[in-house]
Design a protein around this motif. Sequence first.
Motif, short mmCIF file in Angstrom:
data_model
loop_
_atom_site.label_atom_id
_atom_site.label_comp_id
_atom_site.label_asym_id
_atom_site.label_seq_id
_atom_site.Cartn_x
_atom_site.Cartn_y
_atom_site.Cartn_z
N SER A 12 0.88 -1.19 0.10
CA SER A 12 0.00 -0.09 -0.11
C SER A 12 0.97 1.29 -0.10
O SER A 12 0.67 2.10 -0.85
N ARG A 13 1.85 1.05 0.90
CA ARG A 13 2.80 2.43 1.07
C ARG A 13 3.50 2.55 -0.59
O ARG A 13 3.77 3.74 -1.08
N THR A 14 4.05 1.55 -0.97
CA THR A 14 4.73 1.54 -2.43
C THR A 14 3.69 2.09 -3.53
O THR A 14 4.04 2.93 -4.08
N ARG A 15 2.48 1.80 -3.19
CA ARG A 15 1.40 2.06 -4.49
C ARG A 15 1.18 3.55 -4.29
O ARG A 15 1.11 4.38 -5.37
N ARG A 16 1.23 4.21 -2.95
CA ARG A 16 0.82 5.36 -2.60
C ARG A 16 2.06 6.46 -3.20
O ARG A 16 1.75 7.46 -3.76
N ALA A 17 3.26 5.79 -2.88
CA ALA A 17 4.39 6.68 -3.19
C ALA A 17 4.45 6.67 -4.80
O ALA A 17 4.85 7.67 -5.40
N ALA A 20 1.59 9.17 -5.92
CA ALA A 20 2.01 10.70 -5.68
C ALA A 20 3.17 11.11 -6.47
O ALA A 20 2.99 12.35 -7.09
N ALA A 21 4.28 10.32 -6.69
CA ALA A 21 5.33 10.53 -7.67
C ALA A 21 4.74 10.83 -8.97
O ALA A 21 5.30 11.77 -9.74
N ALA A 22 3.80 9.97 -9.49
CA ALA A 22 3.23 10.23 -10.88
C ALA A 22 2.92 11.52 -10.90
O ALA A 22 2.77 12.39 -11.88
N ALA A 62 -3.50 7.59 -11.06
CA ALA A 62 -3.04 8.79 -10.48
C ALA A 62 -4.19 9.85 -10.52
O ALA A 62 -4.34 10.65 -9.72
N ILE A 63 -5.10 9.83 -11.45
CA ILE A 63 -5.82 10.83 -11.58
C ILE A 63 -6.93 10.26 -10.36
O ILE A 63 -7.38 11.39 -9.87
N VAL A 64 -7.35 9.27 -10.28
CA VAL A 64 -8.18 8.88 -9.18
C VAL A 64 -7.82 9.34 -7.69
O VAL A 64 -8.33 9.64 -6.95
N ASP A 65 -6.64 8.69 -7.49
CA ASP A 65 -5.63 9.26 -6.38
C ASP A 65 -5.71 10.51 -6.30
O ASP A 65 -5.68 11.16 -5.03
N SER A 66 -5.30 11.43 -7.11
CA SER A 66 -5.23 12.70 -6.96
C SER A 66 -6.45 13.48 -6.66
O SER A 66 -6.75 14.34 -5.83
N PHE A 67 -7.56 13.15 -7.16
CA PHE A 67 -8.96 13.63 -6.93
C PHE A 67 -9.40 13.23 -5.30
O PHE A 67 -9.82 13.99 -4.90
N ARG A 68 -9.10 12.20 -5.05
CA ARG A 68 -9.06 11.77 -3.53
C ARG A 68 -8.23 12.48 -2.88
O ARG A 68 -8.61 12.94 -1.74
N GLY A 99 -1.37 21.38 -4.26
CA GLY A 99 -1.10 22.13 -5.51
C GLY A 99 -0.51 21.26 -6.68
O GLY A 99 -0.85 21.33 -7.69
N ASP A 100 0.33 20.40 -6.40
CA ASP A 100 1.14 19.16 -7.41
C ASP A 100 -0.22 18.44 -8.00
O ASP A 100 -0.16 18.32 -9.00
N ARG A 101 -1.24 18.11 -6.84
CA ARG A 101 -2.19 17.44 -7.39
C ARG A 101 -3.03 17.99 -8.41
O ARG A 101 -3.66 17.59 -9.31
N LEU A 102 -3.54 19.33 -8.11
CA LEU A 102 -4.32 20.27 -8.84
C LEU A 102 -3.53 20.48 -10.21
O LEU A 102 -4.27 20.59 -11.27
#
Length: 189
Positions: A12-17, A20-22, A62-68, A99-102
């Motif tokens: 889970s941590r690796t996936r989140r990393a 976020a990096a993407a 990454a889009i789904v994660d960023s919206f979340r 801001g980076d997600r936006l």
Amino acid sequence: MSSSTTESGARSRTRRAILAAAASTLARDRKATLADIAGAAQVGRSTLHRYFADRNELMAAAIVDSFRAVEDAVREAAIDQGPPLEAMRRLLTAMVDVGDRLAFLFGDPRVLEEFTDCFEPDMSVPTTTDLIRRGQDEGVFDRASSPEWIQHVIWAVTYTGWEAAEKGELPRHGVAATVIRTFENGMVA
């Protein structure tokens, strides 16, 4: 703690990393490679591919994660509570924090055009336009501007603050205060 729990937590941590990096890497460079993203996530390219088969799968996730991440920031800002101006300050601070997600989501309209079906918003999260309308009803925000216009101003000033920090024109710790001041000087009644 069992080893399967540890593996699950590590996965889970690796996936989140990676996600976020993407978002962060692609916000800065739309042509970044999967190798660039893997490097930013501090994983090997083969590890990235164990989580995401190709660039399209990574982009959608990454889009789904960023919206979340944006939804979580809005939820934590509790914009449906307290006076509208204080709620707006919390919202703007939260938007600067993601801001980076936006920038990833809205910096290039093609990103969302290509992946329109991958995200379903959480309807329990208070909306920015609801906050704006509440502030307009209470005489706090400019009534001559539509809530949608004010929302676009929020996105623009947040993006501009993020971009200024990226270019070294504004210190990162000063972005939220500058964004808030800019908003208040233009949209507060």
